[in-house]
Motif scaffolding. Structure first.
Motif, mmCIF file in Angstrom:
data_model
loop_
_atom_site.group_PDB
_atom_site.id
_atom_site.type_symbol
_atom_site.label_atom_id
_atom_site.label_comp_id
_atom_site.label_asym_id
_atom_site.label_seq_id
_atom_site.Cartn_x
_atom_site.Cartn_y
_atom_site.Cartn_z
ATOM 1 N N SER A 8 0.592 -1.112 0.201
ATOM 2 C CA SER A 8 0.157 0.043 0.260
ATOM 3 C C SER A 8 0.735 1.129 -0.324
ATOM 4 O O SER A 8 2.139 0.900 0.395
ATOM 5 N N GLN A 9 -0.122 2.457 -0.500
ATOM 6 C CA GLN A 9 1.249 3.479 -0.401
ATOM 7 C C GLN A 9 1.873 4.037 1.118
ATOM 8 O O GLN A 9 2.586 4.691 1.616
ATOM 9 N N ALA A 10 0.554 3.476 2.309
ATOM 10 C CA ALA A 10 0.870 4.227 3.633
ATOM 11 C C ALA A 10 2.472 3.252 3.380
ATOM 12 O O ALA A 10 3.682 3.691 4.578
ATOM 13 N N GLU A 11 2.458 1.883 3.435
ATOM 14 C CA GLU A 11 3.581 0.972 4.003
ATOM 15 C C GLU A 11 4.917 1.384 2.918
ATOM 16 O O GLU A 11 5.934 1.630 3.570
ATOM 17 N N ASN A 12 4.635 1.939 1.533
ATOM 18 C CA ASN A 12 5.729 2.217 0.787
ATOM 19 C C ASN A 12 5.722 3.344 1.215
ATOM 20 O O ASN A 12 7.425 3.448 1.145
ATOM 21 N N ALA A 13 5.539 4.905 1.529
ATOM 22 C CA ALA A 13 6.032 5.274 2.879
ATOM 23 C C ALA A 13 6.651 5.179 3.304
ATOM 24 O O ALA A 13 8.117 6.332 4.337
ATOM 25 N N GLN A 14 5.728 4.322 4.669
ATOM 26 C CA GLN A 14 6.751 4.025 5.275
ATOM 27 C C GLN A 14 8.455 3.018 5.128
ATOM 28 O O GLN A 14 8.981 4.007 6.369
ATOM 29 N N MET A 15 8.032 2.501 4.010
ATOM 30 C CA MET A 15 10.078 1.903 4.169
ATOM 31 C C MET A 15 10.542 2.764 3.581
ATOM 32 O O MET A 15 11.846 3.246 4.195
ATOM 33 N N ARG A 16 9.980 3.773 2.894
ATOM 34 C CA ARG A 16 11.190 5.412 2.276
ATOM 35 C C ARG A 16 10.963 5.872 3.351
ATOM 36 O O ARG A 16 12.394 6.236 3.657
ATOM 37 N N HIS A 17 10.709 6.587 4.480
ATOM 38 C CA HIS A 17 10.882 7.269 5.606
ATOM 39 C C HIS A 17 12.338 5.634 6.377
ATOM 40 O O HIS A 17 13.172 7.252 6.935
#
Length: 110
Positions: free
Chosen positions: A3-12
């Motif tokens: 999901s976008q949230a998981e992707n954002a979390q990984m980038r973070h």
């Protein structure tokens, strides 16, 4: 699928790791720079000390005992820091410049 949230979390998390590594690199660079500055200052001090030793050799005072030599240096420092003695120190400077010029000319002839 991520999901976008998981992707954002990984980038973070990746960005935090990258920032941590950059900070550690910066700290290493600063420490290395501080060591270089310390070495440069030490070399400068040592160079001045060697020059003073060379001048003591030219003046012929290397054979003095250390107590007498230190006392003479302390008296010299007292005279040098006294503004009323500026004529004395100016005379010393002329005598020293003359001796250094003569010493330099003698060294070049050898």
């Amino acid at each position: 699928m991520i999901s976008q949230a998981e992707n954002a979390q990984m980038r973070h998390i990746a960005a935090l790791e990258s920032a941590k590594m950059a900070r550690e690199t910066l700290i290493r660079i600063r420490r290395a720079h501080e060591r270089k500055i310390k070495v440069i200052k030490c070399k400068g001090r040592n160079h001045k000390r060697l020059m003073v030793g060379g001048l003591a050799d030219i003046a012929g005072i290397l054979e003095m005992d250390k107590e007498t030599l230190l006392g003479a240096f302390m008296a010299l420092a007292g005279i040098f820091n006294d503004s009323a003695e500026s004529a004395t120190t100016a005379g010393w400077k002329l005598t020293g410049a003359s001796e250094l010029a003569q010493h330099g000319a003698t060294r070049l002839k050898k």
